[in-house]
Scaffold this active site. Structure first.
Site, PDB file in Angstrom:
ATOM      1  CB  SER A 171      -2.415 -18.791  39.253  1.00  0.00           C
ATOM      2  OG  SER A 171      -1.475 -17.738  39.227  1.00  0.00           O
ATOM      3  CE1 TYR A 231      -5.097 -16.595  35.157  1.00  0.00           C
ATOM      4  CE2 TYR A 231      -3.700 -15.457  36.741  1.00  0.00           C
ATOM      5  CZ  TYR A 231      -3.953 -16.557  35.940  1.00  0.00           C
ATOM      6  OH  TYR A 231      -3.095 -17.625  35.940  1.00  0.00           O
TER       7      TYR A 231
END
Length: 264
Positions: free
Chosen positions: A140, A153
């Protein structure tokens, strides 16, 4: 064992995983879809098989369940020749660390980190049996910056980045090519759509559809490109952020991310 070559996709029931399934099938690739039980993936697989004329196998289980993971992957590797692995399954969220349950934190780590590593480790010996094989890991844009109110995350996605680049080097000179993809914002469901829209113009910078990301990521992975950042604005953003001190960019990004809490 089935003589056909298969692409295995985790987190394949919706969003980017579903887009990868459709993209692979449109290329004539046989696919194995991994998703959670009750995610309607069987129906998706039947629809894809009918539309594109490829073989689609579906396995529904929780990748955080170690016993189920080992059992199902033993069956898959014993019956299907997997030449392409797409590690797409992952989860995140936005909340204050002190208000996030221990169970949620553990689930993110177990899925994003342990699940990805174990699936990769169990598939590598079988991938190497092919003259040419591929691993695509989904990281990401969050991997490039520590982010408050997400904390675990982005750290898990930074792990995926480092893990993938290490694998790339380790298997250089073999027939196994490893790529890591850093998607930016995607409107994959109603929750993420509300969050992105709520951020206004800044939230929409770098916004791409899951279909566009899947198409680009497949093309560049098959070309052997090790790092893939879909979208011109995301590449510009990465370049600009790379010259800032980590404290500055963390503060800038975290200030925007804090706005997401109301949508959590």
């Amino acid at each position: 064992m089935n003589s056909k070559q298969y692409t295995m996709i985790t987190g394949a029931s919706s969003g980017l995983g579903k887009a990868f399934a459709i993209e692979c099938a449109s290329r004539g690739m046989h696919i194995i879809l991994i998703a959670l039980p009750g995610s309607n993936t069987v129906s998706l697989g039947q629809s894809i098989a009918l539309q594109y004329g490829v073989d689609v196998q579906v396995f529904e289980f929780d990748l955080t369940d170690r016993d189920a993971l080992h059992r199902h992957l033993a069956h898959i590797t014993g019956h299907y020749n997997v030449s392409f692995l797409i590690n797409n399954a992952g989860m995140g969220g936005t909340s204050h660390m002190a208000e996030t349950t221990v169970e949620k934190i553990d689930q993110i780590i177990q899925l994003n980190v342990r699940g990805t590593v174990l699936v990769t480790r169990l598939l590598i010996p079988h991938l190497l049996k092919n003259e040419k094989s591929y691993i695509m890991n989904i990281s990401s844009m969050a991997a490039f910056t520590p982010i408050a109110f997400k904390t675990v995350y982005p750290a898990s996605k930074a792990f995926i980045s480092s893990f993938s680049l290490g694998l790339k080097e380790e298997f250089s000179g073999t027939g196994l090519s490893v790529s890591v993809v850093y998607p930016g914002p995607m409107m994959t469901n109603s929750h993420t759509s509300r969050r992105i829209i709520g951020q206004g113009f800044k939230g929409k910078m770098g916004l791409l559809s899951a279909t566009a990301i899947a198409r680009l990521a497949m093309r560049k992975t098959l070309a052997g490109q090790p790092t893939i950042i879909p979208g011109f604005m995301n590449r510009v953003n990465h370049l600009l952020m790379s010259v800032l001190p980590v404290e500055w960019k963390s503060r800038i990004v975290s200030r925007e991310v804090k706005k997401e809490i109301q949508y959590a």
